[in-house]
Design a protein around this motif. Structure first.
Motif, PDB file in Angstrom:
ATOM      1  N   VAL A  32       2.660  23.548  47.205  1.00 12.44           N
ATOM      2  CA  VAL A  32       3.308  22.824  46.101  1.00 12.44           C
ATOM      3  C   VAL A  32       4.506  23.609  45.573  1.00 12.44           C
ATOM      4  N   TRP A  33       4.368  24.917  45.497  1.00  7.65           N
ATOM      5  CA  TRP A  33       5.484  25.765  45.036  1.00  7.65           C
ATOM      6  C   TRP A  33       6.678  25.656  45.986  1.00  7.65           C
ATOM      7  N   MET A  34       6.415  25.661  47.316  1.00  3.74           N
ATOM      8  CA  MET A  34       7.498  25.526  48.294  1.00  3.74           C
ATOM      9  C   MET A  34       8.164  24.154  48.188  1.00  3.74           C
ATOM     10  N   ILE A  35       7.371  23.104  48.022  1.00  2.33           N
ATOM     11  CA  ILE A  35       7.930  21.751  47.919  1.00  2.33           C
ATOM     12  C   ILE A  35       8.774  21.608  46.657  1.00  2.33           C
ATOM     13  N   LYS A  36       8.309  22.201  45.573  1.00  2.00           N
ATOM     14  CA  LYS A  36       9.066  22.116  44.314  1.00  2.00           C
ATOM     15  C   LYS A  36      10.409  22.833  44.433  1.00  2.00           C
ATOM     16  N   ILE A  37      10.422  23.994  45.056  1.00  2.00           N
ATOM     17  CA  ILE A  37      11.683  24.729  45.231  1.00  2.00           C
ATOM     18  C   ILE A  37      12.629  23.963  46.143  1.00  2.00           C
ATOM     19  N   ARG A  38      12.094  23.349  47.187  1.00  2.11           N
ATOM     20  CA  ARG A  38      12.959  22.625  48.124  1.00  2.11           C
ATOM     21  C   ARG A  38      13.614  21.429  47.441  1.00  2.11           C
ATOM     22  N   HIS A  39      12.892  20.734  46.592  1.00  5.95           N
ATOM     23  CA  HIS A  39      13.459  19.569  45.910  1.00  5.95           C
ATOM     24  C   HIS A  39      14.586  19.962  44.951  1.00  5.95           C
ATOM     25  N   HIS A  40      14.552  21.189  44.462  1.00  5.92           N
ATOM     26  CA  HIS A  40      15.627  21.655  43.588  1.00  5.92           C
ATOM     27  C   HIS A  40      16.847  22.131  44.380  1.00  5.92           C
ATOM     28  N   GLN A  41      16.626  22.567  45.634  1.00  2.00           N
ATOM     29  CA  GLN A  41      17.711  23.142  46.411  1.00  2.00           C
ATOM     30  C   GLN A  41      18.341  22.169  47.390  1.00  2.00           C
ATOM     31  N   VAL A  42      17.560  21.273  47.951  1.00  7.64           N
ATOM     32  CA  VAL A  42      18.023  20.403  49.028  1.00  7.64           C
ATOM     33  C   VAL A  42      17.949  18.959  48.576  1.00  7.64           C
ATOM     34  N   ASP A  43      18.889  18.160  49.039  1.00  8.20           N
ATOM     35  CA  ASP A  43      18.908  16.730  48.746  1.00  8.20           C
ATOM     36  C   ASP A  43      17.768  16.042  49.482  1.00  8.20           C
ATOM     37  N   ASP A  44      17.206  15.011  48.876  1.00  8.72           N
ATOM     38  CA  ASP A  44      16.097  14.289  49.504  1.00  8.72           C
ATOM     39  C   ASP A  44      16.515  13.553  50.771  1.00  8.72           C
ATOM     40  N   SER A  45      17.781  13.353  50.976  1.00  5.22           N
ATOM     41  CA  SER A  45      18.261  12.656  52.173  1.00  5.22           C
ATOM     42  C   SER A  45      18.392  13.581  53.377  1.00  5.22           C
ATOM     43  N   TYR A  46      17.862  14.793  53.269  1.00  3.00           N
ATOM     44  CA  TYR A  46      17.931  15.746  54.382  1.00  3.00           C
ATOM     45  C   TYR A  46      17.195  15.156  55.580  1.00  3.00           C
ATOM     46  N   PRO A  47      17.807  15.173  56.795  1.00  7.11           N
ATOM     47  CA  PRO A  47      17.242  14.426  57.917  1.00  7.11           C
ATOM     48  C   PRO A  47      15.903  14.957  58.427  1.00  7.11           C
ATOM     49  N   LEU A  48      15.693  16.277  58.359  1.00  8.63           N
ATOM     50  CA  LEU A  48      14.479  16.846  58.921  1.00  8.63           C
ATOM     51  C   LEU A  48      13.429  17.056  57.838  1.00  8.63           C
ATOM     52  N   ALA A  49      12.220  16.666  58.133  1.00  7.36           N
ATOM     53  CA  ALA A  49      11.141  16.793  57.153  1.00  7.36           C
ATOM     54  C   ALA A  49      10.601  18.216  57.151  1.00  7.36           C
ATOM     55  N   PRO A  50      10.237  18.748  55.998  1.00  5.64           N
ATOM     56  CA  PRO A  50       9.667  20.103  55.922  1.00  5.64           C
ATOM     57  C   PRO A  50       8.206  20.099  56.358  1.00  5.64           C
ATOM     58  N   TRP A  51       7.983  20.053  57.647  1.00  5.29           N
ATOM     59  CA  TRP A  51       6.625  19.921  58.169  1.00  5.29           C
ATOM     60  C   TRP A  51       5.749  21.104  57.782  1.00  5.29           C
ATOM     61  N   PHE A  52       6.336  22.286  57.674  1.00  9.52           N
ATOM     62  CA  PHE A  52       5.545  23.475  57.371  1.00  9.52           C
ATOM     63  C   PHE A  52       4.897  23.369  55.988  1.00  9.52           C
ATOM     64  N   MET A  53       5.644  22.860  55.021  1.00  7.67           N
ATOM     65  CA  MET A  53       5.114  22.734  53.665  1.00  7.67           C
ATOM     66  C   MET A  53       3.924  21.772  53.617  1.00  7.67           C
ATOM     67  N   TYR A  54       4.101  20.612  54.251  1.00  8.45           N
ATOM     68  CA  TYR A  54       3.034  19.616  54.213  1.00  8.45           C
ATOM     69  C   TYR A  54       1.849  20.017  55.101  1.00  8.45           C
ATOM     70  N   SER A  55       2.128  20.817  56.128  1.00  6.26           N
ATOM     71  CA  SER A  55       1.021  21.341  56.935  1.00  6.26           C
ATOM     72  C   SER A  55       0.169  22.310  56.119  1.00  6.26           C
ATOM     73  N   MET A  56       0.816  23.169  55.349  1.00  5.57           N
ATOM     74  CA  MET A  56       0.071  24.073  54.479  1.00  5.57           C
ATOM     75  C   MET A  56      -0.699  23.308  53.406  1.00  5.57           C
ATOM     76  N   LEU A  57      -0.069  22.250  52.872  1.00  7.04           N
ATOM     77  CA  LEU A  57      -0.745  21.429  51.870  1.00  7.04           C
ATOM     78  C   LEU A  57      -1.970  20.738  52.466  1.00  7.04           C
ATOM     79  N   GLY A  58      -1.821  20.190  53.669  1.00  9.87           N
ATOM     80  CA  GLY A  58      -2.958  19.546  54.324  1.00  9.87           C
ATOM     81  C   GLY A  58      -4.053  20.529  54.698  1.00  9.87           C
ATOM     82  N   PHE A  59      -3.664  21.728  55.139  1.00 10.00           N
ATOM     83  CA  PHE A  59      -4.658  22.742  55.492  1.00 10.00           C
ATOM     84  C   PHE A  59      -5.469  23.166  54.274  1.00 10.00           C
ATOM     85  N   GLY A  60      -4.781  23.350  53.142  1.00  4.31           N
ATOM     86  CA  GLY A  60      -5.500  23.698  51.916  1.00  4.31           C
ATOM     87  C   GLY A  60      -6.435  22.594  51.461  1.00  4.31           C
TER      88      GLY A  60
END
Length: 202
Positions: A32-60
């Protein structure tokens, strides 16, 4: 004696299982901390999805679900629930072992994973390299916790489910003992007084 051992194993498994749940909660907070930082730094229209963040979220989330399942299985002392709990932890161990061996043995392990646009995967790898001794102890403790959960679950399976017994002889009625009830139907229970009088008359 068996009941006392079973209660102790249940309490110990709940305690160790809660440690694995805290590890899952910490993983969710990190994601959640990584996703929050990314939303502040990168535009939501960024073409590539941050798979690593959501993989960590799903693993937890998976670890928390396994922890909840383990708590229910331990409380019920159900053999089939404990077997499922063992299978879940075994699969997690295989996944963690495969990723760890790939990172340790393969110098170009970054190429085995999809490209991470957030760069958090590389940052995590650099953090592990800089704090390799600390990360080794953390990883070893996690493996020990998961292995101890499996060991305690196996002991509970070997002890078997709770046995419902009688606390005293007064609770042992004919309804609770069907063979005694069946036997009493075929036995002529004469009063003691009539048998004594009959013996005198004879």
């Amino acid at each position: 004696m068996t009941t006392l051992v079973r209660i102790c194993m249940q309490l110990l498994l709940k305690l160790v299982n809660s440690v694995m749940g805290m590890y899952g909660i910490a993983t969710i907070f990190y994601a959640v901390w990584m996703i929050k930082i990314r939303h502040h730094q990168v535009d939501d229209s960024y073409p590539l999805a941050p798979w690593f963040m959501y993989s960590m979220l799903g693993f937890g989330a998976i670890l928390c679900a396994i922890t909840l399942w383990g708590y229910i299985a331990t409380e019920m002392a159900n053999i089939w629930c404990l077997y499922c709990y063992l299978i879940f932890i075994f699969l997690i161990l295989i996944l963690e072992g495969a990723i760890t061996m790939d990172v340790i043995l393969n110098p170009n392990w970054e190429k085995d994973f999809p490209k991470d646009p957030s760069g958090n995967l590389i940052e995590l790898g650099d953090f592990i390299k800089e704090n390799i001794h600390f990360c080794k102890w953390v990883g070893l403790s996690i493996l020990c916790v998961e292995g101890l959960c499996m060991f305690l679950a196996i002991i509970l399976i070997a002890l078997g489910p709770h046995q419902k017994g009688y606390e005293s002889d007064n609770e042992c009625t004919q309804e609770g003992v069907p063979f005694l009830k069946h036997y009493s139907k075929h036995v002529n229970m004469r009063p003691l007084q009539s048998s004594i009088i009959g013996s005198f008359e004879a």
